[in-house]
Design a protein around this motif. Structure first.
Motif, mmCIF file in Angstrom:
data_model
loop_
_atom_site.group_PDB
_atom_site.id
_atom_site.type_symbol
_atom_site.label_atom_id
_atom_site.label_comp_id
_atom_site.label_asym_id
_atom_site.label_seq_id
_atom_site.Cartn_x
_atom_site.Cartn_y
_atom_site.Cartn_z
ATOM 1 N N HIS A 1 -69.608 -24.125 128.881
ATOM 2 C CA HIS A 1 -70.251 -25.028 127.937
ATOM 3 C C HIS A 1 -70.840 -24.234 126.772
ATOM 4 C CE1 HIS A 1 -70.199 -27.348 131.673
ATOM 5 N NE2 HIS A 1 -70.455 -28.450 130.989
ATOM 6 N N ILE A 2 -70.728 -24.779 125.581
ATOM 7 C CA ILE A 2 -71.427 -24.243 124.416
ATOM 8 C C ILE A 2 -72.346 -25.344 123.910
ATOM 9 C CG2 ILE A 2 -71.212 -23.311 122.085
ATOM 10 C CD1 ILE A 2 -68.491 -22.222 122.843
ATOM 11 N N ILE A 3 -73.619 -25.018 123.767
ATOM 12 C CA ILE A 3 -74.632 -26.028 123.458
ATOM 13 C C ILE A 3 -75.197 -25.776 122.056
ATOM 14 C CG2 ILE A 3 -76.791 -27.072 124.197
ATOM 15 C CD1 ILE A 3 -76.229 -26.016 127.009
ATOM 16 N N PHE A 4 -75.217 -26.827 121.255
ATOM 17 C CA PHE A 4 -75.769 -26.772 119.909
ATOM 18 C C PHE A 4 -76.992 -27.688 119.831
ATOM 19 C CE2 PHE A 4 -71.422 -25.431 119.284
ATOM 20 C CZ PHE A 4 -71.473 -24.514 118.239
ATOM 21 N N ALA A 5 -78.143 -27.103 119.558
ATOM 22 C CA ALA A 5 -79.337 -27.909 119.284
ATOM 23 C C ALA A 5 -79.220 -28.483 117.872
ATOM 24 C CB ALA A 5 -80.583 -27.043 119.407
ATOM 25 N N GLY A 6 -80.191 -29.291 117.487
ATOM 26 C CA GLY A 6 -80.203 -29.800 116.129
ATOM 27 C C GLY A 6 -80.370 -28.673 115.125
ATOM 28 N N GLY A 7 -79.927 -28.916 113.901
ATOM 29 C CA GLY A 7 -80.069 -27.901 112.867
ATOM 30 C C GLY A 7 -79.029 -28.058 111.781
ATOM 31 N N ASP A 8 -78.942 -27.042 110.935
ATOM 32 C CA ASP A 8 -77.977 -27.014 109.837
ATOM 33 C C ASP A 8 -77.026 -25.845 110.084
ATOM 34 O OD1 ASP A 8 -76.549 -26.793 107.500
ATOM 35 O OD2 ASP A 8 -78.286 -26.901 106.178
ATOM 36 N N TYR A 9 -75.758 -26.179 110.342
ATOM 37 C CA TYR A 9 -74.771 -25.160 110.706
ATOM 38 C C TYR A 9 -73.751 -24.923 109.589
ATOM 39 C CZ TYR A 9 -76.665 -25.641 115.420
ATOM 40 O OH TYR A 9 -77.492 -25.648 116.509
ATOM 41 N N ASN A 10 -74.093 -25.283 108.369
ATOM 42 C CA ASN A 10 -73.134 -25.169 107.268
ATOM 43 C C ASN A 10 -72.788 -23.726 106.912
ATOM 44 O OD1 ASN A 10 -72.647 -27.928 106.795
ATOM 45 N ND2 ASN A 10 -74.577 -28.121 105.682
ATOM 46 N N HIS A 11 -73.535 -22.768 107.435
ATOM 47 C CA HIS A 11 -73.204 -21.357 107.183
ATOM 48 C C HIS A 11 -72.023 -20.907 108.054
ATOM 49 C CE1 HIS A 11 -75.932 -21.407 110.609
ATOM 50 N NE2 HIS A 11 -75.459 -20.225 110.968
ATOM 51 N N LEU A 12 -71.644 -21.721 109.038
ATOM 52 C CA LEU A 12 -70.494 -21.370 109.884
ATOM 53 C C LEU A 12 -69.206 -21.842 109.210
ATOM 54 C CD1 LEU A 12 -71.883 -22.350 113.414
ATOM 55 C CD2 LEU A 12 -71.945 -20.130 112.271
ATOM 56 N N ASN A 13 -68.197 -20.967 109.166
ATOM 57 C CA ASN A 13 -66.997 -21.255 108.378
ATOM 58 C C ASN A 13 -65.871 -21.853 109.224
ATOM 59 O OD1 ASN A 13 -65.941 -19.092 109.799
ATOM 60 N ND2 ASN A 13 -66.190 -17.630 108.102
ATOM 61 N N GLY B 1 -62.946 -26.128 127.587
ATOM 62 C CA GLY B 1 -64.383 -25.968 127.432
ATOM 63 C C GLY B 1 -65.059 -27.258 126.994
ATOM 64 N N VAL B 2 -66.377 -27.274 127.081
ATOM 65 C CA VAL B 2 -67.166 -28.444 126.713
ATOM 66 C C VAL B 2 -68.214 -28.034 125.688
ATOM 67 C CG1 VAL B 2 -68.736 -30.247 127.532
ATOM 68 C CG2 VAL B 2 -66.821 -29.506 128.970
ATOM 69 N N ILE B 3 -68.315 -28.783 124.604
ATOM 70 C CA ILE B 3 -69.380 -28.605 123.626
ATOM 71 C C ILE B 3 -70.374 -29.747 123.791
ATOM 72 C CG2 ILE B 3 -69.957 -28.732 121.161
ATOM 73 C CD1 ILE B 3 -67.417 -27.217 120.547
ATOM 74 N N ILE B 4 -71.654 -29.399 123.897
ATOM 75 C CA ILE B 4 -72.726 -30.396 123.912
ATOM 76 C C ILE B 4 -73.530 -30.175 122.636
ATOM 77 C CG2 ILE B 4 -74.758 -31.267 125.105
ATOM 78 C CD1 ILE B 4 -73.640 -30.080 127.692
ATOM 79 N N GLU C 1 -66.144 -37.396 123.544
ATOM 80 C CA GLU C 1 -64.783 -37.350 123.019
ATOM 81 C C GLU C 1 -63.980 -36.307 123.783
ATOM 82 O OE1 GLU C 1 -65.525 -38.457 118.276
ATOM 83 O OE2 GLU C 1 -64.625 -36.540 118.860
ATOM 84 N N THR C 2 -62.826 -36.699 124.311
ATOM 85 C CA THR C 2 -61.939 -35.720 124.940
ATOM 86 C C THR C 2 -61.073 -35.074 123.869
ATOM 87 O OG1 THR C 2 -60.302 -37.446 125.368
ATOM 88 C CG2 THR C 2 -61.877 -36.939 127.124
ATOM 89 N N LYS C 3 -60.815 -33.797 124.066
ATOM 90 C CA LYS C 3 -60.003 -33.031 123.107
ATOM 91 C C LYS C 3 -59.203 -32.022 123.903
ATOM 92 C CE LYS C 3 -60.467 -30.175 118.919
ATOM 93 N NZ LYS C 3 -59.699 -31.032 117.985
ATOM 94 N N GLY C 4 -57.901 -32.258 124.036
ATOM 95 C CA GLY C 4 -57.098 -31.390 124.886
ATOM 96 C C GLY C 4 -57.578 -31.496 126.313
ATOM 97 N N LYS C 5 -57.881 -30.362 126.920
ATOM 98 C CA LYS C 5 -58.358 -30.326 128.298
ATOM 99 C C LYS C 5 -59.877 -30.369 128.388
ATOM 100 C CE LYS C 5 -54.338 -27.592 129.735
ATOM 101 N NZ LYS C 5 -53.890 -26.290 130.263
ATOM 102 N N GLY C 6 -60.549 -30.363 127.236
ATOM 103 C CA GLY C 6 -62.001 -30.306 127.232
ATOM 104 C C GLY C 6 -62.634 -31.536 126.619
ATOM 105 N N ALA C 7 -63.890 -31.395 126.207
ATOM 106 C CA ALA C 7 -64.636 -32.542 125.696
ATOM 107 C C ALA C 7 -65.718 -32.081 124.734
ATOM 108 C CB ALA C 7 -65.255 -33.322 126.848
#
Length: 800
Positions: free
Chosen positions: A601-613, A628-631, A754-760
């Protein structure tokens, strides 16, 4: 600081030291107790008398003044001023000081957040030179993430007085009730381009439960601060910006507990010296101002000593506990088959000196039966009646709709409780609470005939126990749908999400599994159900493919640049401290070169992620596609949508703000409109899809969330089965939310999968772990961690 206080204690007969526990990082929290030698010699008698205050008794003895500083670790002037004040009071031979120490006991707590202050002190001292640099852009004044404001888990401890989720707060609340002060000075810092503030705050934003006499005394005390700062030539302001509404802060918690709390805010140098629009500010100047108002606090409180003592007596005398009637009025409270959550409630009430009782017989009230094993009674005719009202306050109408902090914190919604209206319960049906009441050790016993053990997922501590079982390599499955078992006596219903631990496993022998289950059940106070057959009375059998194997969780939490530190800390604390799952933290800037292979799992809290390309976006997309799963929550959803990882459209704060029109209003009304555009922590109702894995174990059709940011999702063109919860039509449960926002949010998704490929990708529009006290939605977060693997075939391959 602690060493300095101990030196004062060693060298002065006017000083003693009191400890109020330890921080997360093990730092001792000390308070200097300063008074005359006679008072200190008589301290046990004085403290014994203070216990009678809440009983509404007339208590003689010294005035109790508590000066508390630097609850935000990077507000350093307070802590320095505290030491200067402590020395001055202990060493001065001025007559007014002698008189003060004869009449009062002065408590001085230099740092209410030692972990954050240590972080800040190291930052500032490591980034200064021999010559002071006042440039606001200099590294000294621009802390890296996280700043020193929060504690170890980045929590704002000045928002934790009411729910006391952190050890620093628990010690602080205990200290308050031990001394029951008459006056509390709460010393802070604000923005650099400011002057100095002391209360009163905005008059229209005082909480209605705070007595008017409290506000009058605050006005009287302000005259002493005015005179002291005028003598220093220091400008200041009052009755603007700050308010006295949320009772979870250091200046307002005293107001609902019979004391007068005063907030002080000093312009911050955020280092040693910094240029500002006010002509610049140095740490030395800031210390001097805080020292000045520390002394004016002592002078003002002593000048109003009789009024403060009378006010406290009147506050508790109005609620003086009379002889208990045969059927006292109060609130019946149930946690709906979740004993651990009920115990957390009882412990919280105890911290605040609120009496509650368990039922020894069932009670019929408010259209339902309240059972002894799942209910408590909180009588209203007790000393802390005002605090009980504050804890369960659910008002929706306000004189002023701008809020410095949240507009609601209703405990029944935060803890997901069922609460009766005022109900009469005879004393014969009540008894004192026992820690053994809601859990019987026999509930952890497993008979020799058992084939499997079932754990009801509605229990608050079930996720923590599951985590430990997985770490010990014990096979655990969860039910994808409800079922009913029969143990030969009664039928037992289990909700979807309930856990099955087969006692016959390839990797572990039965005896070892039984011993582990029994030990962990007692530790976590989790009830076990022993199944003697795989056949169900109704629903799926224990051997059904709808029992899914749970794989260990190996999460990565994104931190650093762009992330909201408090939300990162809340997730970190929940996963690490409550679930006891090792969780890696990595700064967002490192995502490009980081290997994601070790994580589920990769977890993202609230915030501004516009610096990620785009490179990072593709990498995350591949992670999900492979299983993998993104929360993600709040602001993170916007970036995921912008980078085409999340298909559901996101509505940003800018979208919502355009809904509130200022057409036809005067310039003077601009502030009112700006206040309406902000969300001051309103509580909103969600309608759940009960069969969705994210809803498992909640046992509800509806849950409540605290919304503090204008972020939403579009329900247009959303795919079937993606939405797990939506905002209800009757959306507002408590607090303030402008009607334009209510209309726009009603019926839109709040939880998506949302499912995406084998993950969510799992998304939440709100912070489900708000300030670590929002227990109502903790289970949803646990579901996202433990049950998201059901859509990930790679997990099954690993298991095979």
């Amino acid at each position: 600081m602690n060493g300095y206080l101990k030196q004062l204690d060693q060298h002065s007969d006017k000083v003693s030291i009191e400890e109020s526990g330890y921080s997360h990082e093990g730092r001792q929290q000390l308070t200097a107790v300063i008074s005359s030698p006679d008072n200190l010699a008589n301290i046990d008698t004085i403290l014994s008398a203070r216990k009678q205050v809440k009983a509404g008794e007339v208590v003689s003895g010294p005035l109790i003044i508590w000066l508390a500083y630097s609850i935000h670790g990077d507000e350093a002037s307070g802590a320095h001023a505290a030491l200067a004040t402590a020395y001055y009071l202990a060493a001065s031979q001025d007559q007014w000081i002698e008189d003060a120490l004869n009449q009062a006991i002065i408590l001085i707590t230099p740092s209410q957040n030692p972990d954050g202050m240590d972080r800040f002190a190291n930052w500032v001292n490591s980034n200064r030179g021999y010559s002071l640099v006042t440039d606001p852009q200099s590294r000294e004044h621009q802390q890296d993430w996280p700043s020193g404001r929060g504690n170890h888990f980045f929590a704002d401890l000045n928002r934790d007085w009411l729910f006391a989720r952190h050890p620093e707060s628990q010690g602080r609340v205990a200290l308050f009730h031990r001394w029951q002060p008459h006056y509390v000075g709460d010393f802070h810092e604000m923005g650099t381009n400011s002057s100095y503030f002391f209360q009163p705050g905005v008059p229209e934003r005082n909480h209605p439960l705070t007595p008017k006499r409290n506000h009058q005394l605050t006005q009287e005390l302000a005259k002493f601060h005015q005179q002291a700062l005028d003598n220093q030539g220091q400008s200041y302001f009052s009755e603007q910006l700050f308010d006295d509404f949320f009772y979870g802060k250091g200046s307002t918690y005293p107001d609902i507990n019979g004391a007068v709390g005063i907030l002080f805010e000093q312009a911050s140098a955020r280092g040693h010296a910094q240029a500002s629009t006010e002509g610049g500010i140095s740490l030395v100047q800031a210390i001097n101002n805080q020292f000045t108002t520390s002394l004016s606090s002592v002078k003002g409180a002593l000048a109003l000593k009789k009024q403060l003592i009378d006010y406290q007596h009147e506050f508790f005398n109005q609620q003086k506990k009379q002889k208990q009637p045969a059927a006292p009025k109060g609130l019946l409270v149930s946690a709906n088959q979740d004993p651990a959550r009920l115990e957390q409630l009882v412990q919280l009430l105890r911290q605040h000196q609120v009496n509650s009782f368990v039922l020894n017989k069932s009670v019929k009230a408010s259209g339902r039966i309240w059972q002894p094993q799942d209910s408590i009674f909180i009588p209203l005719n007790q000393a802390q009646q005002s605090l009980i009202q504050a804890l369960f306050d659910n008002r929706k109408q306000f004189e002023d709709t701008s809020f410095y902090d949240i507009s609601s914190w209703d405990l029944r919604l935060a803890f997901n409780l069922t609460v009766s209206d005022e109900t009469e319960v005879s004393q014969s049906k009540l008894r004192a609470y026992s820690t053994l009441h809601f859990f019987d050790a026999r509930q952890a016993e497993i008979p020799a005939t058992a084939l499997a053990v079932i754990i009801d997922w509605r229990q608050t501590t079930a996720p923590a126990m599951l985590s430990e079982l997985l770490q010990q390599d014990i096979l655990v499955k969860f039910a994808a749908s409800p079922f009913t078992l029969n143990n030969g006596k009664t039928a037992q219903q289990f909700v979807a999400g309930s856990l099955q631990i087969p006692l016959r496993q390839a990797k572990k022998n039965r005896q070892s599994i039984v011993q582990t289950l029994t030990s962990l059940a007692r530790q976590h106070r989790v009830a076990l159900y022993s199944a003697t057959s795989s056949a169900s009375v109704q629903g799926i059998d224990l051997g059904s493919p709808d029992f899914k194997t749970i794989q260990p969780v190996r999460p990565l939490l994104i931190s650093g640049e762009g992330t909201v530190a408090s939300e990162v800390g809340e997730i970190w604390r929940y996963v690490d401290h409550q679930l006891q799952i090792p969780i890696s933290l990595s700064n967002s800037q490192r995502l490009r070169q980081l290997s994601l292979a070790p994580y589920t799992h990769i977890i993202f809290a609230g915030g501004d992620y516009n610096h990620l390309n785009e490179v990072v976006a593709r990498k995350l997309g591949q992670f999900v596609t492979k299983g993998g799963v993104i929360i993600a929550q709040k602001g993170a959803l916007s970036w995921l949508n912008k980078r085409h990882l999340l298909q559901t459209d996101v509505r940003t704060p800018r979208y919502f703000e355009k809904l509130v029109s200022g057409v036809g209003l005067t310039y003077a009304e601009k502030k009112r409109i700006e206040g309406q555009k902000q969300i001051g922590g309103a509580i909103l109702k969600l309608a759940l899809d009960e069969g969705h894995p994210l809803s498992f174990g909640t046992g509800e059709q509806h849950l409540s969330v605290l919304k503090d940011e204008a972020i939403g999702l579009s329900h247009a063109n959303i795919e079937p089965f993606v939405t797990a919860a939506s905002y209800a039509d009757d959306i507002l449960e408590s607090g303030y939310l402008t009607s334009e926002y209510q209309r726009e949010l009603s019926g839109t998704p709040a939880f998506i999968w949302e499912t995406k490929g084998k993950g969510a990708i799992i998304g939440f529009t709100d912070n489900l772990l708000f300030r670590s006290f929002w227990l109502a939605t903790e289970k949803v977060y646990a579901n996202a961690l433990f049950f998201s693997g059901m859509a990930t075939p790679t997990y099954n391959r690993r298991h095979d």
